[in-house]
Design a protein around this motif. Structure first.
Motif, PDB file in Angstrom:
ATOM      1  N   PHE A 158       0.856  -1.176   0.000  1.00  0.00           N
ATOM      2  CA  PHE A 158       0.000   0.000   0.000  1.00  0.00           C
ATOM      3  C   PHE A 158       0.898   1.234   0.000  1.00  0.00           C
ATOM      4  O   PHE A 158       2.028   1.200   0.483  1.00  0.00           O
ATOM      5  CB  PHE A 158      -0.883   0.034   1.252  1.00  0.00           C
ATOM      6  N   ARG A 159       0.379   2.325  -0.509  1.00  0.00           N
ATOM      7  CA  ARG A 159       1.118   3.581  -0.436  1.00  0.00           C
ATOM      8  C   ARG A 159       0.148   4.730  -0.179  1.00  0.00           C
ATOM      9  O   ARG A 159      -1.023   4.670  -0.567  1.00  0.00           O
ATOM     10  CB  ARG A 159       1.915   3.839  -1.711  1.00  0.00           C
ATOM     11  N   ALA A 160       0.639   5.752   0.496  1.00  0.00           N
ATOM     12  CA  ALA A 160      -0.153   6.957   0.768  1.00  0.00           C
ATOM     13  C   ALA A 160       0.457   8.098  -0.033  1.00  0.00           C
ATOM     14  O   ALA A 160       1.608   8.482   0.194  1.00  0.00           O
ATOM     15  CB  ALA A 160      -0.142   7.281   2.261  1.00  0.00           C
ATOM     16  N   VAL A 161      -0.301   8.603  -0.976  1.00  0.00           N
ATOM     17  CA  VAL A 161       0.172   9.675  -1.862  1.00  0.00           C
ATOM     18  C   VAL A 161      -0.240  11.019  -1.264  1.00  0.00           C
ATOM     19  O   VAL A 161      -1.407  11.226  -0.932  1.00  0.00           O
ATOM     20  CB  VAL A 161      -0.416   9.515  -3.276  1.00  0.00           C
ATOM     21  N   LEU A 166       2.426  18.817   7.228  1.00  0.00           N
ATOM     22  CA  LEU A 166       3.016  17.490   7.434  1.00  0.00           C
ATOM     23  C   LEU A 166       3.545  17.341   8.853  1.00  0.00           C
ATOM     24  O   LEU A 166       3.424  16.281   9.469  1.00  0.00           O
ATOM     25  CB  LEU A 166       4.152  17.262   6.437  1.00  0.00           C
ATOM     26  N   ARG A 167       4.134  18.411   9.382  1.00  0.00           N
ATOM     27  CA  ARG A 167       4.661  18.348  10.750  1.00  0.00           C
ATOM     28  C   ARG A 167       3.527  18.124  11.754  1.00  0.00           C
ATOM     29  O   ARG A 167       3.663  17.329  12.683  1.00  0.00           O
ATOM     30  CB  ARG A 167       5.406  19.645  11.079  1.00  0.00           C
ATOM     31  N   ARG A 168       2.398  18.818  11.538  1.00  0.00           N
ATOM     32  CA  ARG A 168       1.252  18.597  12.429  1.00  0.00           C
ATOM     33  C   ARG A 168       0.732  17.169  12.285  1.00  0.00           C
ATOM     34  O   ARG A 168       0.384  16.512  13.269  1.00  0.00           O
ATOM     35  CB  ARG A 168       0.134  19.596  12.100  1.00  0.00           C
ATOM     36  N   GLY A 169       0.680  16.673  11.053  1.00  0.00           N
ATOM     37  CA  GLY A 169       0.222  15.308  10.841  1.00  0.00           C
ATOM     38  C   GLY A 169       1.141  14.278  11.455  1.00  0.00           C
ATOM     39  O   GLY A 169       0.691  13.259  11.989  1.00  0.00           O
ATOM     40  N   ALA A 170       2.454  14.530  11.415  1.00  0.00           N
ATOM     41  CA  ALA A 170       3.422  13.578  11.974  1.00  0.00           C
ATOM     42  C   ALA A 170       3.288  13.470  13.484  1.00  0.00           C
ATOM     43  O   ALA A 170       3.547  12.408  14.057  1.00  0.00           O
ATOM     44  CB  ALA A 170       4.837  13.988  11.584  1.00  0.00           C
ATOM     45  N   ARG A 171       2.891  14.549  14.133  1.00  0.00           N
ATOM     46  CA  ARG A 171       2.667  14.467  15.575  1.00  0.00           C
ATOM     47  C   ARG A 171       1.447  13.608  15.887  1.00  0.00           C
ATOM     48  O   ARG A 171       1.388  12.953  16.935  1.00  0.00           O
ATOM     49  CB  ARG A 171       2.505  15.869  16.162  1.00  0.00           C
ATOM     50  N   ALA A 172       0.474  13.602  14.984  1.00  0.00           N
ATOM     51  CA  ALA A 172      -0.727  12.800  15.196  1.00  0.00           C
ATOM     52  C   ALA A 172      -0.512  11.347  14.797  1.00  0.00           C
ATOM     53  O   ALA A 172      -1.082  10.440  15.423  1.00  0.00           O
ATOM     54  CB  ALA A 172      -1.903  13.389  14.403  1.00  0.00           C
ATOM     55  N   TRP A 173       0.307  11.099  13.762  1.00  0.00           N
ATOM     56  CA  TRP A 173       0.543   9.729  13.275  1.00  0.00           C
ATOM     57  C   TRP A 173       2.023   9.618  12.911  1.00  0.00           C
ATOM     58  O   TRP A 173       2.440  10.079  11.840  1.00  0.00           O
ATOM     59  CB  TRP A 173      -0.353   9.436  12.067  1.00  0.00           C
ATOM     60  N   THR A 177       3.464  -0.201   5.478  1.00  0.00           N
ATOM     61  CA  THR A 177       3.432  -1.598   5.861  1.00  0.00           C
ATOM     62  C   THR A 177       1.969  -2.023   5.987  1.00  0.00           C
ATOM     63  O   THR A 177       1.058  -1.186   6.011  1.00  0.00           O
ATOM     64  CB  THR A 177       4.154  -1.811   7.199  1.00  0.00           C
ATOM     65  N   ASP A 178       1.727  -3.325   6.086  1.00  0.00           N
ATOM     66  CA  ASP A 178       0.352  -3.794   6.245  1.00  0.00           C
ATOM     67  C   ASP A 178      -0.265  -3.243   7.528  1.00  0.00           C
ATOM     68  O   ASP A 178      -1.442  -2.868   7.554  1.00  0.00           O
ATOM     69  CB  ASP A 178       0.324  -5.329   6.272  1.00  0.00           C
ATOM     70  N   ASP A 179       0.526  -3.183   8.601  1.00  0.00           N
ATOM     71  CA  ASP A 179       0.008  -2.659   9.860  1.00  0.00           C
ATOM     72  C   ASP A 179      -0.368  -1.190   9.728  1.00  0.00           C
ATOM     73  O   ASP A 179      -1.380  -0.738  10.270  1.00  0.00           O
ATOM     74  CB  ASP A 179       1.046  -2.834  10.975  1.00  0.00           C
ATOM     75  N   GLU A 180       0.458  -0.420   9.023  1.00  0.00           N
ATOM     76  CA  GLU A 180       0.165   1.004   8.850  1.00  0.00           C
ATOM     77  C   GLU A 180      -1.084   1.209   8.006  1.00  0.00           C
ATOM     78  O   GLU A 180      -1.906   2.096   8.292  1.00  0.00           O
ATOM     79  CB  GLU A 180       1.362   1.711   8.218  1.00  0.00           C
ATOM     80  N   ALA A 181      -1.256   0.404   6.974  1.00  0.00           N
ATOM     81  CA  ALA A 181      -2.470   0.496   6.166  1.00  0.00           C
ATOM     82  C   ALA A 181      -3.690   0.165   7.012  1.00  0.00           C
ATOM     83  O   ALA A 181      -4.746   0.805   6.893  1.00  0.00           O
ATOM     84  CB  ALA A 181      -2.383  -0.446   4.965  1.00  0.00           C
TER      85      ALA A 181
END
Length: 407
Positions: A230-233, A274-281, A299-303
């Motif tokens: 999986f990928r997140a674009v 992105l910095r705000r998002g990285a603090r959340a995930w 990874t499968d777990d992240e998806a």
């Protein structure tokens, strides 16, 4: 002061730093009635250089007038009957500023010199149109402050000056006498000008989050062809045109074109989001490590996480997550009343209530002995298939009809 406005005195706003130290200058143009030579209690006269008509051209000229603090200016303008066009313009700006405050359109910020200040915003589309119309109607006398720089002489942009005035109204009126009693001697409550440079990073991120023109979202692509992950674009969009969606890769390959579409702060606001998002995930931190962040291999777990709590956390940070429409329509869960056919088990978080936003008809966090029957394109999914999905803790694959991965 109302009498002076009624007698034809002109008005122009003098910005200050911090904003609450700005003043409204009332001065006597040619032809206006003379005012009382004695300054009202608490007010002083001030000499200011303005750009005024001179024959068929303009020139700098020093004028003397009364400099009204923001609170005094607001109370004076609201109910005045100004006869000079500049006074009428600033009366309209005052009413606009008060409407913004009544609508809660203000946020904390920090000035370039490090002073705590309140600013108006973010604006709605209607409020932006009002601001633009107001600035377009401003007469020259209302914004005749000289701009620094070589000849020819230029005067302040009316839209910028109106915005500064609205910031001054917000910064002054919010700091009521009761604010220090309720909050203590703290920034954004005290009235004195006191630099707090340690708040710089917090203030920049807060202001960026509230006033950003550019937002980001993640589009999840399922494994396809030789790509087994999986990928997140990363996608970019703007509040000014919700239909415009641009992949972040274009920001790095075509920066000029993307900045034309999204604005000059597109790169800065993307990285802050992105910095705000990285603090959340935390997995998003890998994108921040890239010189040109555009996509994240999952990874499968992240998806799996992006089907549940991670999506909620990211949305709260202003980052939406989008799954393929054709994928999320594939699986439904329908409650059926009947005999229990399987031992009780759970698939906590696999299809929680937030999955409804993707078009899924039910939640899958209840014991399976409640006779909830999962379906794929309307066909019941066998218990064994669901157990395999649970055992792998990843999206299962329905191959019976369309061969498309479904959550």
């Amino acid at each position: 002061m109302r009498e002076l406005l009624g007698a034809g005195w002109a008005a122009v706003f003098l910005p200050g730093e911090p904003a609450r130290l700005g003043r409204l200058l009332l001065w006597k143009p040619t032809g206006a009635a003379a005012g009382d030579s004695t300054a009202p209690t608490g007010l002083e006269t001030e000499v200011v250089e303005l750009v005024l008509p001179h024959g068929r051209s303009v020139r700098r000229r020093r004028v003397e007038g009364y400099a009204l603090p923001v609170a005094v200016a607001v109370s004076t303008l609201v109910n005045a009957e100004p006869t000079h066009p500049s006074g009428a313009a600033w009366q309209a700006a005052t009413r606009f500023a008060l409407r913004l405050l009544a609508d809660g359109r203000l946020h904390p910020a920090l000035t370039p010199a490090g002073y705590d200040t309140w600013q108006v915003g973010p604006f709605t589309a209607a409020q932006r149109r009002t601001l633009d119309a107001l600035a377009a109607a401003f007469p020259p006398h209302a914004h005749c402050l000289p701009e620094p720089g070589p000849a020819p002489v230029r005067i302040a942009e009316p839209a910028a000056l109106v915005r500064q005035f609205c910031d001054a109204v917000a910064d002054d009126l919010v700091r009521t006498p009761a604010a220090p009693l309720a909050m203590g001697a703290l920034p954004y409550a005290w009235r004195e000008a006191r630099a707090v440079p340690t708040l710089r990073e917090w203030a920049e991120e807060t202001q960026a989050a509230l006033t950003a023109e550019v937002g980001v979202s993640l589009r999840v692509d399922v494994p396809e062809g030789r790509r087994r992950q999986f990928r997140a674009v990363l996608q970019l969009h703007t509040a000014a045109d919700p239909a415009l969606v641009i992949e972040a890769a274009r920001l790095w390959s075509e920066p000029i074109e993307v900045e034309r579409l999204l604005g000059p702060r597109a790169e800065t606001e993307t990285l802050l989001a992105l910095r705000r998002g990285a603090r959340a995930w935390p997995p998003l931190r890998r994108l921040l490590d890239d010189a040109a962040p555009d996509q994240l291999r999952l990874t499968d777990d992240e998806a799996f996480e992006l089907l549940g709590d991670a999506t909620d956390a990211l949305r709260a940070a202003g980052v939406d997550v989008h799954w393929p429409r054709e994928l999320v329509k594939a699986l439904t869960a329908t409650a059926e009343i009947g005999q229990r056919t399987a031992p009780g088990s759970t698939a906590a978080g696999l299809l929680d209530t937030e999955a409804l936003r993707f078009g899924i008809d039910g939640a899958y966090d209840a014991p399976r002995d409640s006779a909830s029957t999962p379906r794929c394109w309307g066909d019941p999914v066998a218990e064994g298939e669901v157990q395999v999905a649970e055992a792998q803790v990843m999206p299962s694959t329905c191959r019976r009809r369309h061969g498309v991965s479904v959550p």
